[in-house]
Scaffold this active site. Structure first.
Site, PDB file in Angstrom:
ATOM      1  CE  LYS A 147      43.633  39.213  15.404  1.00  0.00           C
ATOM      2  NZ  LYS A 147      41.957  40.184  14.658  1.00  0.00           N
ATOM      3  CG  ASP A 251      31.130  37.477  15.177  1.00  0.00           C
ATOM      4  OD1 ASP A 251      30.219  36.633  15.878  1.00  0.00           O
ATOM      5  OD2 ASP A 251      32.005  36.726  14.993  1.00  0.00           O
TER       6      ASP A 251
HETATM    7  N1  ATP Z   1      44.856  41.163  21.206  1.00  0.00           N
HETATM    8  C1  ATP Z   1      44.338  40.394  21.892  1.00  0.00           C
HETATM    9  N2  ATP Z   1      44.733  40.114  23.555  1.00  0.00           N
HETATM   10  C2  ATP Z   1      44.697  38.891  23.204  1.00  0.00           C
HETATM   11  N3  ATP Z   1      44.064  37.228  22.847  1.00  0.00           N
HETATM   12  C3  ATP Z   1      43.531  38.225  21.373  1.00  0.00           C
HETATM   13  C4  ATP Z   1      44.203  39.579  20.885  1.00  0.00           C
HETATM   14  N4  ATP Z   1      43.350  39.480  19.707  1.00  0.00           N
HETATM   15  C5  ATP Z   1      42.378  37.997  19.623  1.00  0.00           C
HETATM   16  N5  ATP Z   1      43.019  37.136  20.728  1.00  0.00           N
HETATM   17  C6  ATP Z   1      42.338  36.053  20.856  1.00  0.00           C
HETATM   18  O1  ATP Z   1      42.465  35.109  18.986  1.00  0.00           O
HETATM   19  C7  ATP Z   1      41.134  35.330  19.521  1.00  0.00           C
HETATM   20  C8  ATP Z   1      40.606  35.473  17.589  1.00  0.00           C
HETATM   21  O2  ATP Z   1      40.288  36.707  17.983  1.00  0.00           O
HETATM   22  P1  ATP Z   1      39.991  37.901  16.346  1.00  0.00           P
HETATM   23  O3  ATP Z   1      38.221  37.232  16.365  1.00  0.00           O
HETATM   24  O4  ATP Z   1      39.986  39.453  16.574  1.00  0.00           O
HETATM   25  O5  ATP Z   1      40.494  36.840  15.462  1.00  0.00           O
HETATM   26  P2  ATP Z   1      39.879  36.438  13.734  1.00  0.00           P
HETATM   27  O6  ATP Z   1      39.247  34.930  14.060  1.00  0.00           O
HETATM   28  O7  ATP Z   1      40.897  36.375  13.252  1.00  0.00           O
HETATM   29  O8  ATP Z   1      38.629  37.843  13.846  1.00  0.00           O
HETATM   30  P3  ATP Z   1      38.760  38.850  12.510  1.00  0.00           P
HETATM   31  O9  ATP Z   1      38.983  38.172  11.227  1.00  0.00           O
HETATM   32  O10 ATP Z   1      37.543  39.136  12.608  1.00  0.00           O
HETATM   33  O11 ATP Z   1      39.503  39.965  12.542  1.00  0.00           O
HETATM   34  C9  ATP Z   1      40.263  36.168  20.031  1.00  0.00           C
HETATM   35  O12 ATP Z   1      39.305  35.461  20.566  1.00  0.00           O
HETATM   36  C10 ATP Z   1      40.822  36.011  21.587  1.00  0.00           C
HETATM   37  O13 ATP Z   1      41.150  34.765  22.430  1.00  0.00           O
END
Ligand code: ATP
EC number: 2.7.10.2
Length: 422
Positions: A147, A251
């Site tokens: 990320k 969420d």
């Molecule tokens: N560890 C992982 N393994 C595989 N896919 C992942 C993983 N983490 C995230 N993803 C993919 O990325 C998408 C978004 O992830 P996530 O909701 O954690 O990120 P975000 O939108 O930045 O959330 P937040 O701000 O709540 O951490 C997930 O729906 C999934 O498809």
């Protein structure tokens, strides 16, 4: 001595002498008071600066604001929102990165991250990438999720990102939460390194189950009632874990659950839980799809774990309908009025009465009327014993993600879908 001599040298009728005596009072007493005041001020300032320094040097999650009671909105209102208290002007991003010893143990050397395999989607603070990580054995690179923090990022964004990593560290391990592997935060660009839950999110899995796909990489794209309970139970275990830490997720939805080939479910999307951790509440500015929210959230009232229980009911609905959008006949913006009329979703044809009974208990208007995650899990454990393990859930219509996004009230870009590529 000076005062005594003056008195001896003067008679009581001598006006000059009286004036001289008063001048002593006027000069000495205020000077004495001002000196005491300055000394006290100095001591207080010194204690304050010393405390600030020790707080910045303390390792671990204490760098983030302490956990306030989760239902206390006043915490946020009182302006305790920040996570690492460094004044903006005193430091640059580079200086700041060098000064986060709490993350030292988590550092993954950048050269170990060999190649970016794909961009999965755009997360809430930057791109989410899949990459290979060298494990020492060149023939066995390990796939991880990065990320990234989007660039350019200001100091506040950097602080927030580092706080999120520390929050993951603070949470520790749980089988049903996505696992932190490490981070790269000593220089830009910044990465949070997570375990790769390779089969992606449950929503895509559910959509794929509608297709004629039998199996892929060991994952069977068939879902029975028993498996719905099995996945649900794991999500509840993750919620119990958060509740034990005075947190809630905020969420809960199929898009925020990752799935492995053995149907191990892992809750991800911990961004709001982090807000609860730092502020004691979820900020009302966050755009969470409304159709998953409990009434108290829609009414911007303080919420807790039982708001997650409401969303868990929607998750059961998502699973049993293989990823249908909730309340298909209600526009997302009208959901509150809909619920205020005490209307809930009807039982989907694929849903047994037992499961619908569980969903309805989650959708009790009053929070106190809803079961706790533990009570719910116990109910699921009973239901699982008699649940159907043979009949595969089927929905003939394929999903058009853009249409789904409009009906569900979700930004289509926030949906990761490899579904259409199959
Ligand atoms: N560890 C992982 N393994 C595989 N896919 C992942 C993983 N983490 C995230 N993803 C993919 O990325 C998408 C978004 O992830 P996530 O909701 O954690 O990120 P975000 O939108 O930045 O959330 P937040 O701000 O709540 O951490 C997930 O729906 C999934 O498809």
């Amino acid at each position: 001595m000076g005062m005594t001599r003056t008195l001896l040298e003067c008679s009581l009728s001598d006006k000059l002498c009286v004036i001289q005596e008063k001048q002593y009072e006027v000069i000495i007493v205020p000077t004495f008071l001002v000196t005491i005041f300055l000394i006290l001020l100095g001591v207080i300032l010194w204690l304050f600066i010393r405390e600030q320094r020790t707080q910045q040097q303390r390792p671990g999650p204490r760098d983030i604001a302490p956990v306030p009671p989760s239902r206390d909105l006043s915490w946020e209102a009182a302006g305790h929102g920040g996570n690492v208290a460094l004044p903006l002007k005193e430091t640059s991003v580079e200086n700041f990165l060098g000064a986060t010893p709490a993350l030292a143990k988590l550092q993954v050397p950048r050269e170990q991250l060999s190649e970016v395999l794909e961009q999965i989607c755009n997360g809430s603070y930057g791109p989410i990438l899949r990459a290979n990580m060298n494990t020492g054995d060149a023939s066995k690179p390990k796939s991880v999720i990065l990320k990234a923090l989007k660039e350019p990022a200001g100091l506040h964004e950097v602080q927030d990102f580092l706080g999120r990593i520390q929050f993951h560290q603070y949470l520790g391990k749980h089988k049903n939460l996505v696992q932190l592997e490490g981070c790269c935060t000593e220089q830009l660009p910044l990465y949070m390194v997570l375990e790769d839950v390779a089969h992606g999110d449950l929503l895509n899995f559910l959509w794929t189950c509608r297709r004629d796909v039998m199996t892929m990489d060991g994952l069977l794209y068939d879902l029975t009632e028993k498996q719905v309970y099995h996945i649900g139970k794991q999500v509840l275990l993750a919620l119990e874990f958060l509740q034990d830490k005075h947190l809630f997720h905020g969420d809960v939805a199929a898009r925020n659950i990752l799935i492995q080939s053995d149907l191990t479910a892992k809750l991800c999307g911990l961004g709001l839980a982090y807000e609860v951790y730092t502020r004691g509440a979820i900020s009302s500015t966050q755009t969470i799809p409304l159709k998953w929210l409990a009434p108290e959230r829609l009414l911007l009232k303080p919420a807790g774990i039982r708001a997650d229980v409401w969303s868990f009911g929607i998750l059961l609905y998502e699973m049993v309908t293989l990823g249908a959008p909730p309340y298909p006949e209600v526009p997302p913006a009208s959901i509150l009025q809909h619920l205020q009329k005490r209307k809930i979703m009807k039982r989907p044809s694929s849903c047994t009465r037992t499961m619908y009974g569980i969903m309805k208990s989650c959708w009790c208007w009053r929070e106190a009327g809803r079961p706790s995650p533990r009570e719910l899990r116990l109910r699921l454990e009973v239901a699982i014993k008699t649940a159907d393990d043979k009949a595969v859930l089927q929905v003939p219509e394929l999903v058009v993600p853009e249409l789904y996004a409009a009906v569900a009230g979700i930004r289509v870009e926030s949906l990761f879908y490899n579904y259409s590529m199959l």
